[in-house]
Design an enzyme around this catalytic site. Structure first.
Site, PDB file in Angstrom:
ATOM      1  CE  LYS A 117       6.911  13.225  -7.718  1.00  0.00           C
ATOM      2  NZ  LYS A 117       8.265  12.766  -7.367  1.00  0.00           N
ATOM      3  CG  ASP A 176       8.934  12.142  -3.911  1.00  0.00           C
ATOM      4  OD1 ASP A 176       9.761  12.673  -3.125  1.00  0.00           O
ATOM      5  OD2 ASP A 176       9.229  11.777  -5.058  1.00  0.00           O
ATOM      6  CD  GLU A 195      10.319   9.140  -2.963  1.00  0.00           C
ATOM      7  OE1 GLU A 195       9.159   8.655  -3.012  1.00  0.00           O
ATOM      8  OE2 GLU A 195      11.052   9.223  -3.953  1.00  0.00           O
ATOM      9  CG  ASP A 242      14.385   9.620  -5.130  1.00  0.00           C
ATOM     10  OD1 ASP A 242      15.381   9.220  -5.744  1.00  0.00           O
ATOM     11  OD2 ASP A 242      13.364  10.022  -5.728  1.00  0.00           O
ATOM     12  CE  LYS A 249      13.201   7.836  -8.599  1.00  0.00           C
ATOM     13  NZ  LYS A 249      13.092   9.304  -8.645  1.00  0.00           N
TER      14      LYS A 249
HETATM   15 MG    MG Z   1      11.331  10.842  -5.338  1.00  0.00          MG
END
Ligand code: MG
Length: 373
Positions: A164, A189, A214, A239, A263
């Site tokens: 992250k 991300d 991301e 995302d 997802k």
């Molecule tokens: Mg993500």
């Protein structure tokens, strides 16, 4: 199959380590686990909505209300198959409560697989028996903690890392990581935390040989993603910004991204995830399955999806013990040598729920049915 009863459980699973992103910190993971009871067997589903809006606006309390209503409406009636269920959703429910409907749909897939004796992976058309998986690391308080976690992950067998990042927590982390792990497959991300003013930093990300970057900008800001993608060699991946196959088509056609994190929880379930993946494939996008820190129940569903040919990058699906000292399935998911997880092969989700553990972690429970089970 007739629906005889529904059990809803709110579970609170202790995490091994706090998980921190640009949007907040989690010390435990709450999820709704639902059980659909039929004469032929039970179907398990997991809803990943948080107790408060965070990753998306969807809330657990809304999911609980929807399940209560669905249980009362469907008791004693025939359950639809997953495709019919997804087709019956109105657009507001699909877009407003994607994690809720994904949880219900997961239980329908589980039931369908069990009734025909096929694993979920088979039902989805997946052919891989093992999936090479990646490790997702949250934001850490300092560089050393991140390096320790990354090196531990590589030692444990993970072959791809995702970290992250957030403004002020980016280049320094990547410099340090690339020094000790120059070759590891790596992606970042940002969870929507940057703006166009950050262009100088974002362009430097091209120097780190990343698989992808991301969601740097807010979900709805495709214009800025298109603007940035035109200035970067590294593929951008959306995302939070993608909820439907139409979204995926528009984003890829417009050049807002070259990769998709899919997802099931975010797009309204597995059926929708397959639709999004078909669009991604037809545009030559890099595709992979993201994670929501699912328990073994939701993880089994995501792993079956990740076993489909369309997904060419490793998913964010780790072994159970990476996140949880105790999972709610027996046995837990274990990492194989080489950084793979076995795709469950038994009918339905293919995992055995540890009901004792589930009960232990349950903080709220409601049962809907004509007879006590
Ligand atoms: Mg993500």
């Amino acid at each position: 199959m007739r629906l005889d009863a529904v059990t809803l459980r709110l579970v609170r699973l202790p995490l091994r380590h706090p998980f921190v992103t640009a949007k907040g910190r989690q010390d435990t993971r709450q999820a709704i686990i639902l059980t659909l009871h039929t004469e032929e067997g039970v179907g398990w589903g997991e809803c990943s909505a948080g107790s408060v809006p965070g990753y998306t606006p969807e809330k657990q309390s809304d999911a609980w209300d929807w399940y209560t209503d669905a249980a009362q409406r469907h008791l004693g009636k025939q359950l639809p198959d997953p495709k019919a269920f997804f087709s019956s959703l109105d657009v507001h429910t699909h877009l407003g409560l994607p994690m809720t409907v994904a949880g219900w749909e997961m239980a329908l897939w589980d039931l369908q697989g069990k009734s025909v004796g096929k694993s979920l992976a088979e039902l989805l058309g997946a052919r891989r028996r093992r999936v090479s998986v990646g490790l997702a690391l949250g934001l850490f308080p300092d560089v050393k903690s991140l390096l320790d976690a990354a090196l531990q992950g590589v030692e444990n067998g993970y072959r791809r890392l995702k970290i992250k990042i957030a403004p002020g927590h980016d280049l320094e982390l990547l410099d340090a990581l690339r020094q000790v792990l120059p070759e590891i497959a790596l992606q970042v991300d940002a969870n929507e935390s940057y703006s166009r003013a950050d262009l100088p930093v974002l362009q430097r990300l091209d120097d780190y040989n990343l698989l992808l970057i991301e969601q740097p900008f807010p979900a709805e800001d495709w214009g800025s993603h298109r603007w940035l993608q035109a200035r970067l060699r590294t593929p951008l991946c959306l995302d939070e910004g993608i909820q439907t196959a139409q979204d995926a088509r528009k984003a890829l056609r417009s050049g807002a991204c070259r990769a998709l994190n899919i997802k099931p929880a975010r797009v309204g379930g597995l059926f929708s995830a397959l639709e999004v993946s078909r669009v991604g494939q037809s545009h030559g996008a890099l595709l992979w399955v993201g994670g929501m820190l699912e328990s073994g129940i939701g993880r089994a569903a995501s792993l079956a999806l990740a076993a489909c040919d369309a997904f060419t990058l490793p998913p964010d699906l780790s072994a159970s013990d990476r996140y949880y000292p105790q999972d709610v399935i027996i046995p837990p998911f274990r990492l194989n040598a080489g950084g793979t997880l076995d795709v469950p092969a038994a009918p339905g989700l293919g995992v055995v729920v540890d009901e004792k553990a589930l009960e232990h972690f349950t903080v709220r429970k409601e049962y809907f049915g004509r007879r006590r089970l």
